[in-house]
Design an enzyme around this catalytic site. Structure first.
Site, PDB file in Angstrom:
ATOM      1  N   HIS A  47      -3.297   0.490 -22.888  1.00  0.00           N
ATOM      2  CA  HIS A  47      -3.349  -0.272 -21.643  1.00  0.00           C
ATOM      3  C   HIS A  47      -2.161  -1.206 -21.449  1.00  0.00           C
ATOM      4  O   HIS A  47      -2.243  -2.113 -20.622  1.00  0.00           O
ATOM      5  CB  HIS A  47      -4.630  -1.101 -21.586  1.00  0.00           C
ATOM      6  CG  HIS A  47      -5.865  -0.328 -21.259  1.00  0.00           C
ATOM      7  ND1 HIS A  47      -6.221   0.034 -19.977  1.00  0.00           N
ATOM      8  CD2 HIS A  47      -6.835   0.177 -22.061  1.00  0.00           C
ATOM      9  CE1 HIS A  47      -7.357   0.708 -20.002  1.00  0.00           C
ATOM     10  NE2 HIS A  47      -7.751   0.807 -21.254  1.00  0.00           N
ATOM     11  N   LYS A  80      -6.054 -11.845  -9.990  1.00  0.00           N
ATOM     12  CA  LYS A  80      -5.920 -11.123 -11.246  1.00  0.00           C
ATOM     13  C   LYS A  80      -5.662 -12.150 -12.348  1.00  0.00           C
ATOM     14  O   LYS A  80      -5.395 -13.321 -12.072  1.00  0.00           O
ATOM     15  CB  LYS A  80      -4.805 -10.089 -11.189  1.00  0.00           C
ATOM     16  CG  LYS A  80      -3.464 -10.617 -10.716  1.00  0.00           C
ATOM     17  CD  LYS A  80      -2.434  -9.502 -10.614  1.00  0.00           C
ATOM     18  CE  LYS A  80      -2.671  -8.637  -9.388  1.00  0.00           C
ATOM     19  NZ  LYS A  80      -2.932  -7.243  -9.690  1.00  0.00           N
ATOM     20  N   ARG A  81      -5.747 -11.701 -13.571  1.00  0.00           N
ATOM     21  CA  ARG A  81      -5.470 -12.576 -14.705  1.00  0.00           C
ATOM     22  C   ARG A  81      -4.107 -13.236 -14.532  1.00  0.00           C
ATOM     23  O   ARG A  81      -3.148 -12.603 -14.105  1.00  0.00           O
ATOM     24  CB  ARG A  81      -5.502 -11.717 -15.983  1.00  0.00           C
ATOM     25  CG  ARG A  81      -5.247 -12.442 -17.276  1.00  0.00           C
ATOM     26  CD  ARG A  81      -5.600 -11.517 -18.447  1.00  0.00           C
ATOM     27  NE  ARG A  81      -4.934 -10.223 -18.360  1.00  0.00           N
ATOM     28  CZ  ARG A  81      -3.773  -9.935 -18.957  1.00  0.00           C
ATOM     29  NH1 ARG A  81      -3.132 -10.861 -19.651  1.00  0.00           N
ATOM     30  NH2 ARG A  81      -3.253  -8.726 -18.865  1.00  0.00           N
ATOM     31  N   LYS A 129       2.679 -10.659 -14.219  1.00  0.00           N
ATOM     32  CA  LYS A 129       2.022 -10.356 -12.947  1.00  0.00           C
ATOM     33  C   LYS A 129       2.651 -11.127 -11.782  1.00  0.00           C
ATOM     34  O   LYS A 129       2.349 -10.878 -10.628  1.00  0.00           O
ATOM     35  CB  LYS A 129       0.517 -10.630 -13.058  1.00  0.00           C
ATOM     36  CG  LYS A 129      -0.175  -9.677 -14.034  1.00  0.00           C
ATOM     37  CD  LYS A 129      -1.654  -9.955 -14.149  1.00  0.00           C
ATOM     38  CE  LYS A 129      -2.328  -9.038 -15.164  1.00  0.00           C
ATOM     39  NZ  LYS A 129      -2.434  -7.630 -14.725  1.00  0.00           N
ATOM     40  N   LYS A 174      -9.127  -1.353  -5.323  1.00  0.00           N
ATOM     41  CA  LYS A 174     -10.262  -1.983  -4.636  1.00  0.00           C
ATOM     42  C   LYS A 174      -9.847  -2.493  -3.259  1.00  0.00           C
ATOM     43  O   LYS A 174     -10.583  -2.336  -2.272  1.00  0.00           O
ATOM     44  CB  LYS A 174     -10.805  -3.133  -5.491  1.00  0.00           C
ATOM     45  CG  LYS A 174     -11.397  -2.683  -6.816  1.00  0.00           C
ATOM     46  CD  LYS A 174     -11.541  -3.831  -7.801  1.00  0.00           C
ATOM     47  CE  LYS A 174     -11.809  -3.284  -9.199  1.00  0.00           C
ATOM     48  NZ  LYS A 174     -11.445  -4.217 -10.268  1.00  0.00           N
TER      49      LYS A 174
END
Length: 845
Positions: free
Chosen positions: A361, A552-553, A558, A666
């Site tokens: 991942h 998100k985290r 990110k 999503k």
């Protein structure tokens, strides 16, 4: 009453009766002693009754058919709330609402009493939850295995702009969906020593002098859509082997009397303890071995009841390791087979590799788990021996691929020759399994070319791609019922089980009436999201603005910081440019996500966002047009309210750093348009939706690779006047008045440390793309809605049903085992019979 089937009937009358009985007899509730929590629990128990009825049928059918089971090992399962998902999958939503209404209750009031299960944190755990839903819906026999954490990662509060971690005591009021299994308990060993004994001409290894902790099973049902198959999520809770030392208690040492229980239960106390210190690292390693050891013992006990030979074990069990957290399964399965079952090493190794699969991942080398050899040796001495033996035998083969190349041999070695030496868990997982898969096409390519190129040379047949997916039943049918109803009215309901059918929606993008109805539903979703946030955290947002969402985290790769810098750029222009201000589309930026407690820069990014929000809110010239909200305590329930309301989905990681992402999927199926880089699954979203229907910005992975050697963040800042203005504003302390130098670590990461995630390289493109986004939304809502509908129609590939079917076919060789619905109670009394008497004095297994 004669016609009611209180425990298993599916009528409004049956459900109302069962609810009332549980309220009275399970909760002892009456007019003077009842709460919404009591009523929620009674309703959950009534729904659970119907689940248990079919759960037993599922297990019996799978045993009778001798079906191969999938065993999904994951340290996280981010399940969210269970109630609504269960009644929808059982087909009981209308009946449940009507049953409660007949008694004077509103379903939502009771359902809102349920806490989110604190069993996960980010995308890894939510993916696992989606996979369980798809496995059950596709009727593939499966168990999920994890840890029953007493506390979730933490409950996030924002105080003074800072993240503050509070205990997430999600089990405070119990969990009516779980069933404790006190008959399923396995001892787990730690520490001690290994002694070799020579018997019958070979060495026998005994692991002795250990500390023992027991793992007790708690089962949660996983209901497939339609209610036919109900699989199991089995979670392990740590219990002391000796919970209470009575002699120490009698001697007056009350603390010592319960010390062993407290120490043992620490193993399943909290998800992801802070691992910045040695004790935190040790606890994480112990957690991983604890759940792997219990899970493998459980799988093997189930296998041994069949009386089959060990060479058939891989056809009985397909064990998937979700990331490196369960990779101790390689060494533990070898220990069981060799030490406990007496199987020769080569045969045991063949069984182990054939039974295990590994999902990677990450594309970030530092995120690949490693454990120092001294700690590993201290906690798991026998496993350390086994890992060394695996590594020795593997390197004997690997050297033939890389003759005279000790540097390449060093890269594939399971043991890293550092100081101290470390065990590379990803290398162990690759060597010890028959399949290594990535989770998006780009990610899987980079695994082979950049991350593990040497392993790809040795095992080219093992590497494969399985692009992630999400369950449309949770994220569209349940989370956005108005949009789901609009879609079903247009194309029918086959998309609920077969999401490829969502492509039938594409022609409706050209239908003006359909676009108008879609736009109205989006507006109502925004109103609902605003109401949710007002209730959840006391925030006020304007549903008439464009909603730009990044949830998100919190992590530097990110690039929430890039989003924040762009907001500062907007702020600067709103202050300095009257023409820009006059044409600006009012926008609300929503952020959500948790930062690891020990991750300083991630927590600073949260503070940075909140300081920007405060500056904007205090500026009467700007605040009517621009607002920023960091939503505290992001979780599944929040996502289910915010995602349907989003206009823009921020997926802006540096190209080549995000493995896949599932939030992007999503948002897509709920009609948000993506602004993102060509990273992770964004690449495939662009291919499915068309580049004209997604907003791509920034450098590609290949361009990033070329740029790294000469990249200078200062040069990129200096050649862009707007970026330079933003940096000057940041340096001036404008957003941290009375908090001098608090953002110095962030500035240092951007300049002195070289801007690792290349925010400044992509910022100019990002700002321009945002301008295009706002212009389209403001000036051509018809075209915006057309693109949004086309995105929904193109989201069929990103169902976890498709992903699971690919796993089942390519990795697990697992097939559906259809289960008939059991709508009778014919076997209830029979099943309740004394198993000893009914079997002639022998207890049935």
């Amino acid at each position: 009453m004669a016609d009611t089937h209180t425990r298993y009937g599916h009528t409004e009358k049956d459900i109302a009766q069962d609810f009332a009985e549980h309220l009275k007899y399970s909760q002892d509730a009456d007019l003077y002693h009842t709460t919404d929590q009591n009523r929620y629990t009674a309703l959950a128990l009534a729904i659970r009754d119907r689940i248990i009825h079919q759960w037993g049928k599922s297990r019996k059918t799978q045993r009778t058919q001798n079906a191969r089971r999938v065993y999904y090992l994951s340290l996280e399962f981010l399940m969210g709330r269970a109630m609504t998902n269960n009644i929808i999958n059982l087909g009981l939503e209308d009946e449940t609402r009507q049953a409660l209404s007949s008694l004077g209750y509103a379903y939502e009031e009771l359902a809102d009493q349920e806490p989110d299960a604190g069993l996960g944190n980010g995308g890894l755990g939510r993916l696992a939850a989606c996979f369980l839903d798809s496995l059950a819906t596709l009727q593939i026999p499966a168990y999920g295995y994890g840890i029953r954490y007493n506390y979730g990662i933490f409950r996030q509060q924002i105080k003074g702009g800072w993240q503050v971690e509070q205990p997430d005591n999600w089990l405070r009021d119990g969990n009516p969906w779980e069933l404790p299994r006190p008959d399923i308990v396995y001892p787990v060993q730690f520490g001690g020593e290994v002694r070799a004994i020579r018997e019958a001409g070979k060495d026998i290894y005994r692991w002795i002098g250990t500390e023992t902790v027991n793992g007790m099973a708690y089962d949660m049902p996983i209901v497939g859509y339609g209610g036919n198959t109900i699989n199991t999520l089995r979670l392990w809770s740590a219990k002391a082997a000796n919970e209470f030392n009575f002699s120490e208690f009698n001697d007056g040492d009350y603390t010592e009397a319960v010390r062993s229980r407290i120490q043992a239960e620490t193993l399943s106390q909290v998800l992801y303890p802070n691992d910045t210190r040695y004790l935190g690292k040790e606890l994480r390693l112990k957690q991983q071995y604890f759940f792997v050891a219990c899970s493998l013992r459980d799988i093997i006990n189930r296998f041994k009841r069949q009386g089959a030979s060990w060479d058939t074990f891989p056809s009985f069990a397909a064990i998937q390791m979700n990331d490196t957290h369960p990779s101790l399964a390689v060494a533990e399965l070898m220990r069981i087979l060799v030490d406990l079952e007496g199987i020769e090493w080569d045969a045991a190794w063949e069984i182990t590799q054939a039974a295990l699969g590994y999902t990677n991942h990450t594309l970030m080398p530092e995120a690949l788990e490693k454990w120092t050899v001294p700690m590993f040796q201290s906690l798991l001495p026998r496993h350390m021996q086994i890992v060394y033996e695996i590594n020795y035998r593997f390197l004997q083969k690997a050297v033939s691929f890389f003759p005279m190349r000790p540097d390449l041999i060093g890269k594939v070695s399971i043991i890293e020759e550092s100081n101290p030496k470390q065990v590379r868990m990803a290398n162990l997982a690759i060597v010890g399994s028959h399949s290594t898969n990535g989770v998006a096409e780009l990610h899987s390519q980079l695994l082979k070319s950049d991350m593990f190129p040497e392993f790809n040379i040795i095992f080219p047949e093992r590497f494969n791609n399985k692009t992630n997916g999400i369950t449309q039943r949770r994220w569209l049918l349940a989370a956005n019922p108005a949009l789901a109803s609009l879609i079903t009215a247009a194309i029918g309901d086959r998309w609920i089980r077969d999401f490829s059918r969502i492509s039938d929606l594409a022609p409706f993008a050209e239908d003006a009436g359909f676009r108008d109805r879609f736009d109205a539903i989006k507006k109502q979703a925004k109103i609902h999201a605003a109401s949710f946030l007002a209730s959840d955290c006391g925030a006020t947002i304007n549903p008439d603005t464009l909603f730009d969402v990044q949830i998100k985290r919190i992590h530097e790769y990110k690039r929430q910081l890039l989003n924040a810098l762009n907001i500062l750029a907007i702020y600067v222009r709103l202050k300095d440019d009257p023409q820009f201000r006059a044409s600006f589309q009012p926008t609300t930026f929503l952020f959500g996500g948790k930062a690891a407690p020990g991750y300083v820069n991630a927590k600073l990014i949260i503070k940075f966002i909140n300081n920007i929000a405060t500056v904007i809110q205090s500026d009467s010239q700007v605040s009517p047009l621009l607002s920023v909200l960091f939503m505290p305590n992001y979780r599944v329930t929040m996502a289910e309210s915010i995602i349907p309301a989003a206009n823009i989905s921020e997926q802006i990681s540096l190209a080549g750093t995000e493995a896949s992402g599932t939030g992007n999927m999503k948002f897509m199926c709920n009609g948000a348009l993506t602004i993102g880089t060509m990273d992770g699954a964004n690449v495939e979203i662009a291919a499915e939706a068309g580049r004209d229907n997604i907003f791509i910005f920034g450098h590609t992975e290949e361009e990033i690779t070329s740029l790294k050697a000469t990249y200078s963040p200062r040069e990129w800042v200096d050649k862009n006047p707007l970026t330079r203005h933003v940096v000057e504003l940041l340096d001036s302390g404008y957003i941290n008045v009375n908090e001098p130098a608090i953002f110095a670590p962030l500035r240092r990461s951007l300049f002195e440390e070289g801007d690792r995630y290349m925010l400044f390289a992509d910022m100019g493109s990002y700002v321009e793309t945002h301008d295009k986004v706002r212009t389209l939304y403001a000036e051509n809502r018809t075209e915006w809605n057309r693109k949004a509908i086309l995105n929904i129609a193109a989201s069929g590939k990103f169902s976890s049903d498709r992903t699971i079917m690919e796993y089942a076919q390519d990795i697990w060789n697992a097939k559906p085992c259809p289960v008939e619905l059991d709508d009778s109670g014919d076997t209830i009394l029979k099943d309740a019979g004394n198993p000893v008497r009914s079997s002639g004095g022998k207890k049935k297994k």
